[in-house]
Scaffold this active site. Sequence first.
Site, short mmCIF file in Angstrom:
data_model
loop_
_atom_site.label_atom_id
_atom_site.label_comp_id
_atom_site.label_asym_id
_atom_site.label_seq_id
_atom_site.Cartn_x
_atom_site.Cartn_y
_atom_site.Cartn_z
N GLY A 81 0.78 -1.23 0.00
CA GLY A 81 0.00 0.00 0.00
C GLY A 81 0.81 1.28 0.00
CD GLU A 82 5.66 1.40 2.77
OE1 GLU A 82 6.64 1.35 1.99
OE2 GLU A 82 5.75 1.18 3.99
CG HIS A 108 -13.09 26.21 7.03
ND1 HIS A 108 -14.38 26.10 6.59
CD2 HIS A 108 -13.15 26.23 8.38
CE1 HIS A 108 -15.20 26.05 7.63
NE2 HIS A 108 -14.47 26.13 8.73
CG ASP A 127 -21.43 29.55 8.55
OD1 ASP A 127 -20.78 30.39 7.91
OD2 ASP A 127 -21.13 28.34 8.56
CE LYS A 185 -22.41 26.44 10.55
NZ LYS A 185 -21.99 25.40 9.63
CG ASP A 204 -20.40 26.94 3.56
OD1 ASP A 204 -19.46 27.72 3.82
OD2 ASP A 204 -20.95 26.23 4.42
CB THR A 217 -22.68 15.30 6.12
OG1 THR A 217 -22.82 16.46 6.97
CG2 THR A 217 -21.50 14.47 6.59
N GLY A 264 -25.33 18.92 5.84
CA GLY A 264 -26.21 19.37 6.91
C GLY A 264 -26.43 20.88 6.95
CB THR A 265 -24.04 23.70 6.73
OG1 THR A 265 -23.29 23.29 7.88
CG2 THR A 265 -24.10 25.21 6.68
#
Length: 291
Positions: free
Chosen positions: A35-36, A127, A165, A188, A216, A221, A223-224
């Site tokens: 996996g490396e 962000h 927000d 929020k 945003d 997910t 939700g916001t």
Amino acid sequence: MIIIGGTATNGIDENLSKIISVPLLKVEHKVFPDGESYIRIPQHITNQEILVVQSLYPPQDKHFVELLLILETLADMKNNKITAIVPYLAYSRQDRRFKEGEALSIKTILNAIARAGADVLIVIEPHKEEELSYFGKEVKIADPMPELAKEVSKKVEKPFVLAPDRGALERAKRLAEQLNAEYSYIEKERDRDTGEVRIKNLPELRLSGKDVIIVDDIISTGGTMIQATRAAYEHGARKVISVAVHSLFLDNAYEKLINSGVKEIVTTNTIPQDPSKVTVVDVSPAIARKI
């Protein structure tokens, strides 16, 4: 100058190469049985100005390690200037310690990128802008709002831009200015244990008959966005369009957004998307403006 295309570019390296007329060299990459990652720069490059393109979309940890391998290899070749172009910067939401003992993940990520050899960092819509100070060197923020606004303008008649927000208000302002529209925000609060988002307060909104664009930096997910969509319709919105720079669509977020009443979703190619479901805007022109 030369562009080095990493293992997670989603075509941004190729598009950027065409826009700024700079040659592109793709890294050689394979995965060992354990996996490396194996990384090789296929030709010796020295005394050059290098642009490394590597987004940190899932699997984030793997793509992050591969970015470090690319950067340090180029640094060992004694190049003049290395710019890390990271369209989606993973871990950017972990920018504060909400509980004692929590990792300040974005600090660790940015410190590592700097130590691996990046002299300059270019990101798309972080962000929070202030978190980029952890890089400790030159940072450039590429703004994709002109490209997003161009697509959104085709889908609305009476636009009103809504930030889900207060933290997204400046982002909403930039998009609203491009659309010549009004804008506002929703207050929020998020439960730090459960992650549940609740609307705390609604400023006076005049949305009757408006095409509401909720913008945003990221959809995770959903939700916001879902909470904001419901609030928009409760205040008389004619339709809701969701705009996000980075869209992960975790836990069936796309289906949940559509079921909540979102009519269309406009996003970018910082993360791979299904173009049959969403309108995808290329961020390469925004990056080119910073080079």
